[in-house]
Scaffold this active site. Structure first.
Site, PDB file in Angstrom:
ATOM      1  N   LYS A  80       0.838  -1.203   0.000  1.00  0.00           N
ATOM      2  CA  LYS A  80       0.000   0.000   0.000  1.00  0.00           C
ATOM      3  C   LYS A  80       0.871   1.250   0.000  1.00  0.00           C
ATOM      4  CE  LYS A  80      -2.661  -1.288   3.494  1.00  0.00           C
ATOM      5  NZ  LYS A  80      -2.326  -2.706   3.556  1.00  0.00           N
TER       6      LYS A  80
ATOM      7  N   TYR B 210       0.952   4.045   6.460  1.00  0.00           N
ATOM      8  CA  TYR B 210       2.311   3.521   6.354  1.00  0.00           C
ATOM      9  C   TYR B 210       3.332   4.659   6.416  1.00  0.00           C
ATOM     10  CZ  TYR B 210       0.866  -1.212   4.873  1.00  0.00           C
ATOM     11  OH  TYR B 210       0.363  -2.486   4.810  1.00  0.00           O
TER      12      TYR B 210
END
Length: 353
Positions: A112, A144
């Protein structure tokens, strides 16, 4: 010299594999989780990373040489994912006493990083495949990135080295895990076999016909340990996949054969697992009772929402591992063997018949 590890999220797919490998290699392993499960060679640490004081108290007597962050907490929006997961990393790193010697912190994120968060997954302007580590961040908020920023800030302040590991979809065993394609597909195949319904691929034509790759939890664990023990790998981000590539039109037949069923022909229509498995909770309870399985709760085994996100992507997803190869990591794991090994473990542990 004996080394000490702290594995954060030790009850999950990645954390349990990392903890097992470290223990096998002679490390003293502390496994942190809110609800630890018994693991050979792992000393349980109960902590809630949402609570800074609780985390600090739980870690007071632990001085790890290496820390492995393999957990995250799913929220209802990406804004909340960012807030909650950044706090968890911050509380963890602030809760550790200053290192008396070198310390390395490894953070597991995923693809991702390149594909975007769930709210914008596989949409908009994406980097060219195969994904490479030097490709920059997308112009979109992503938890992230928030986790990485907490890691980088703490490393600059405290002086430890770090590594970031970006696996593709991970194959491994963990009951109650929020992202578990391998077990989800095993349960789906079992339901099809037991009820006689067709074993239908749930995803897109791009995934069915295109090339892809995956990451076995054991392969990722070996990569984590390699990065800790390889100075040239410090302060770097890495993709980590099995090393082979495949098309789902081939893999779907391999999985079907393992379960003794025929794959249904693919007609190009997306048929999500969330829809296919929507009414299966009671059916699974009946299957579990009939075969004396130990987990009758379908929701603790299958995560169809996550498998749908991966298998429904409209683009081909392939990952480059040249950076690791150039630095000496040579690990390789055929993906069909990884699936078969997982299915065998699930059957041996009486999680599937």
């Amino acid at each position: 010299m004996a080394k000490t590890a702290l594995v954060v999220g030790a009850s999950g797919i990645v954390g349990s594999a990392a903890a097992a490998l470290l223990a096998e290699q002679g490390w003293t392993v502390h496994g942190l989780a809110r609800r630890p499960v018994a693991q050979d060679g792992v000393r349980p640490v109960v902590a809630d990373l949402h609570d800074a004081a609780n985390t600090r108290a739980a870690l007071a007597d632990i001085a790890p040489d290496a820390v492995f962050i393999t957990t995250w907490a799913r929220q209802d929006s990406e804004a909340e994912n960012i807030r909650v997961n950044a706090v968890m990393v911050r509380n963890l790193l602030n809760g550790l006493t200053p290192a008396t010697g070198p310390r390395h912190v490894a953070l597991v994120t995923g693809l991702k990083h390149y594909l975007g968060p769930f709210e914008a997954y596989g949409k908009g302007s994406l980097p060219q495949t195969p994904f490479r580590e030097e490709q920059g961040r997308l112009d979109v908020e992503n938890f992230y990135y928030a986790q990485e920023d907490e890691l980088f800030a703490a490393a600059a302040h405290d002086g430890f080295t770090w590594s970031v590991h970006r696996p593709h979809t991970v194959i491994g065993k963990a009951v109650g895990n929020a992202m578990n394609m391998g077990t989800t597909l095993a349960v789906h195949a079992t339901l099809c076999r037991e009820t006689g319904r067709p074993f239908v691929f749930p995803g897109s034509a791009a995934q069915w016909h295109g090339l892809t790759d995956m990451t076995d939890a054991g392969q990722l664990a070996r990569h984590l340990l390699w990065a800790v023990e390889t100075p040239a790998a410090h302060d770097e981000a890495f993709n980590v996949v099995n090393g082979d590539i495949f098309r789902w039109e081939w893999m779907w037949g391999r999985i079907a054969a393992w379960f003794g069923i025929a794959p249904a022909p693919f007609d190009g229509v997306v048929r999500p697992l969330e829809t296919q498995m929507a009414g299966d909770a009671q059916t699974w309870r009946e299957i579990a009772a009939r075969h004396q399985l130990i987990e009758p709760d379908l929701s603790r085994l299958a995560s169809p929402w996550h498998s749908d996100a991966d298998l429904g992507r409209p683009i081909e997803v392939v990952t480059d591992m040249s950076k690791s190869r150039r630095l000496g990591f040579t690990g390789y794991q055929p993906t069909d063997d990884a699936f078969f090994a997982l299915f065998g473990r699930l059957r041996a542990d009486r999680l599937i018949p």
